[in-house]
Design an enzyme around this catalytic site. Structure first.
Site, PDB file in Angstrom:
ATOM      1  N   GLY A 103       0.810  -1.211   0.000  1.00  0.00           N
ATOM      2  CA  GLY A 103       0.000   0.000   0.000  1.00  0.00           C
ATOM      3  C   GLY A 103       0.843   1.260   0.000  1.00  0.00           C
ATOM      4  CB  SER A 142       1.107  -5.241  -3.137  1.00  0.00           C
ATOM      5  OG  SER A 142       0.342  -4.200  -3.679  1.00  0.00           O
ATOM      6  CG  ASP A 177     -11.146 -25.530 -17.611  1.00  0.00           C
ATOM      7  OD1 ASP A 177      -9.988 -25.858 -17.287  1.00  0.00           O
ATOM      8  OD2 ASP A 177     -12.128 -25.755 -16.891  1.00  0.00           O
ATOM      9  CG  ASP A 222      -4.842 -26.805 -18.573  1.00  0.00           C
ATOM     10  OD1 ASP A 222      -5.686 -27.716 -18.727  1.00  0.00           O
ATOM     11  OD2 ASP A 222      -4.983 -25.886 -17.745  1.00  0.00           O
ATOM     12  CG  ASP A 246      -7.915 -27.744 -14.154  1.00  0.00           C
ATOM     13  OD1 ASP A 246      -8.213 -26.808 -14.919  1.00  0.00           O
ATOM     14  OD2 ASP A 246      -6.738 -27.987 -13.816  1.00  0.00           O
ATOM     15  CG  ASP A 284      -2.751  -8.239  -9.557  1.00  0.00           C
ATOM     16  OD1 ASP A 284      -3.521  -7.326  -9.195  1.00  0.00           O
ATOM     17  OD2 ASP A 284      -1.610  -8.378  -9.092  1.00  0.00           O
ATOM     18  CG  HIS A 322      -3.278  -7.093  -5.569  1.00  0.00           C
ATOM     19  ND1 HIS A 322      -2.215  -6.849  -6.400  1.00  0.00           N
ATOM     20  CD2 HIS A 322      -3.045  -6.365  -4.441  1.00  0.00           C
ATOM     21  CE1 HIS A 322      -1.384  -6.011  -5.818  1.00  0.00           C
ATOM     22  NE2 HIS A 322      -1.862  -5.700  -4.631  1.00  0.00           N
TER      23      HIS A 322
END
Length: 583
Positions: A132, A218, A292, A295, A299, A459, A500
């Site tokens: 922050g 962050s 989805d 890969d 899942d 994020d 995040h």
């Protein structure tokens, strides 16, 4: 084998390692090694632990330039518990550096710090970057990434420092009026505290740290990036988790997000009405339907981020409302708004001012929503950061109506203020907040240092694409370097679905610090980092209640070094990391 296990090896080999250190120049901070330009950097030796030589009260007499030790007290074993783990006996030191009165706003500023020094020390030092706008003395326990951490650096024997970055909470966000406080927040605090902390450690233990690390999430991740560039010769390992290392640009991008959401919000005082949870679920399902299984298994996670960029098209693959919004579709205008947000802010000339973002189903997370809908207009987040901390000249009136500041921010005339200077503010936010020459990690690399960067693909504030763009450039910068290509000393790991720093629809519990120590001190390059979902019964006690019901509560996945992704091997329990490979 983690670094705790490796201690057993150290007992019989410490003498040999010490001799090798002297010969190869890979010992403690006392070394001044010059690596020939054509040779590979050395393998650093493991840290060697010692016990504190005196008492905690002895440290009250510590002397260092412009530094005051306010208190130094013994914390008995078990006094502090972090991540369900009792912390061993340690000294808690509090103090401050560089106290001064600002000639600009008349406020008294100082760089406050807290250090926790284990009585039984492992020989390692960690600079804990906090998040922050700082201003608080967060306990120096060494938590530097992941959701529901299972351990922390202090518990594992590190000496740890935490700081307020040069101002206290009561001065937030108005410390942005003082040019030196801005610089201390950006890089001044860590550059001043690092040598002081190492000297205090030497006083306590009779030697400097054998190995020094910097980490955080962050803004703390940005502090770690600062350490990697400005202080690369003073740190051996860097853990930058969710780093906001282009923070002024990211904060401005949030204002663009607010402006876009306002277009479709039914109540501009509540931007969540622009995209309700049911509507976010519609978008998430559309992403999963297209991406989805890329890969190898369906899942609920999009591992193949790159393939999804072309497989999913928001204009073609999302159900469009034929009439009014009812939570089962998105309007054409909503789709247009979302396409703009994920593309990133532009000025009237169409110039991109920040990075794109990948579409990820983790957008259903409340953490994502909080950043998009609340922080983008809130009085404690992005508008005040842009208006008071980052632009020149600062505008202290932003706090009176941060929402309107966000809505009215002009990307032609206001955005350039982030790069502006004047006679009072001689350094712009693009200078004091961002790593200088961010592709030059020679100081870190040349003495054997290593770096791990970790970030979630969902994020809500710092785009993972921004970090990925940096790493792509780093790969090119060191592509033909005889002393080592980028993956030999720096690796980037994406966490699918993670918001995040944590949360989202993700396996967000992992231990990157152990992976970093093993790489720095034992040469074990991280080919993967195992991450766990925080379902019911998670040992951290911090359960992620937003995980899908059909996930195993302890689902694991390998986090893979970019550009590799976790692919299902085609057989075995798909809830277990062992049945996935980084390819």
């Amino acid at each position: 084998m983690n670094y705790t296990d490796n201690k057993r090896i150290l007992t019989r080999s410490a003498l040999v390692l010490a001799i090798l250190s002297a010969l190869t120049g890979c010992g403690s901070d006392n070394d001044e090694t010059t690596v020939p330009s054509t040779t590979k950097p050395p393998q650093l030796s493991p840290a060697v632990g010692v016990k504190m030589t005196g008492s905690c009260s002895d440290l009250l007499g510590f002397q260092y330039n412009n530094t005051v030790i306010s208190s130094a007290t013994l914390q008995e074993a078990g006094t502090l518990t972090v991540a369900n783990k009792p912390i061993g006996a340690h000294c808690l030191i509090k103090g401050y550096m560089d106290q001064r009165v600002s000639p600009v706003d008349g406020q008294t500023y100082q760089i406050g710090f807290e250090m926790r020094l284990p009585i039984d020390w492992n020989g390692r030092f960690l600079y804990q970057g906090n998040g922050g706008t700082d201003g608080n003395l967060v306990p120096a326990t060494g938590q530097v990434g992941s959701g529901g951490p299972l351990t922390n650096a202090l518990h594992d024997g590190f000496a740890v420092i935490s700081s307020d970055a040069g101002h206290n909470a009561s001065q937030n966000p108005m410390f942005g009026l003082d040019p030196q406080a801005r610089i201390n927040y950006g890089y001044g605090a860590i550059t001043k505290l690092t040598p002081m902390a190492k000297n205090l450690i030497k006083t306590a233990y009779g030697k400097l740290p054998d190995r020094s690390y910097a980490g955080g999430t962050s803004n703390g991740g940005r502090h770690a990036m600062i350490a990697a560039t400005r202080l690369g010769d003073q740190y051996d390992g860097i853990l930058a988790s969710t780093p906001g290392f282009h923070l002024p640009r990211a904060a401005a991008a949030q204002l663009y997000t607010a402006q876009q959401l306002r277009r479709v919000a039914t109540d501009e005082n509540d931007l969540s009405t622009a995209l309700t949870l049911s509507e976010r679920k519609v978008l998430a399902k559309a992403i999963l339907d297209r991406c989805d299984a890329l890969d190898g298994v369906a899942d609920g996670l999009v591992q193949d981020v790159e393939a999804c960029r072309t497989a999913f098209d928001i204009h073609k693959d999302v159900p469009v409302c034929s009439s009014t919004r009812d939570g089962t579709c998105l309007s054409t205008e909503q789709i247009d708004v979302l396409a703009n947000i994920y593309r990133g802010p532009v000025n009237s000339a169409g110039q991109a001012l920040y990075a794109t973002q990948p579409f990820d189903p983790g957008l259903v997370g409340s953490n994502w929503a909080s950043w998009k809908f609340e922080s983008s207009v809130g009085t404690a987040r992005d508008p005040v950061a842009v208006g008071i901390l980052f632009q020149v000249p600062p505008d202290p009136t932003v706090t009176q109506n941060s929402r309107q500041f966000a809505f009215n921010f002009d990307f032609d005339t206001d955005y350039p203020k982030l790069s502006a200077t004047n006679d009072v503010y001689t350094e712009s936010s693009m200078s004091f907040m961002m790593p200088p020459d961010e592709l030059n990690l020679d100081k870190l690399r040349n003495h054997g240092g290593k770096m791990i960067v970790v970030q979630g693909t969902a994020d809500g504030v710092f785009s993972v694409d921004d970090t990925q763009n940096w790493y792509d450039q780093l790969l090119q910068h060191y592509k033909n370097d005889a002393k080592g290509t980028a993956p030999e000393f720096a690796r980037f790991f994406r966490v699918p679905g993670m918001n995040h720093t944590r949360d989202g629809i993700a396996t967000d519990q992992f231990d990157a610090l152990t992976a970093l120590v093993n790489w720095v001190e034992y040469g074990q390059a991280p080919e993967k980092i195992i991450a766990t979902a925080r379902g019911a019964g998670n040992p951290s006690g911090q359960v992620n209640t937003e995980l899908p019901q059909d996930w195993a509560p302890d689902r694991t996945r390998p986090l893979c070094p970019y550009p590799l992704i976790a692919r299902y091997n085609g057989q075995g329990d798909s809830e277990k990391a062992e049945n996935f490979s980084c390819k």
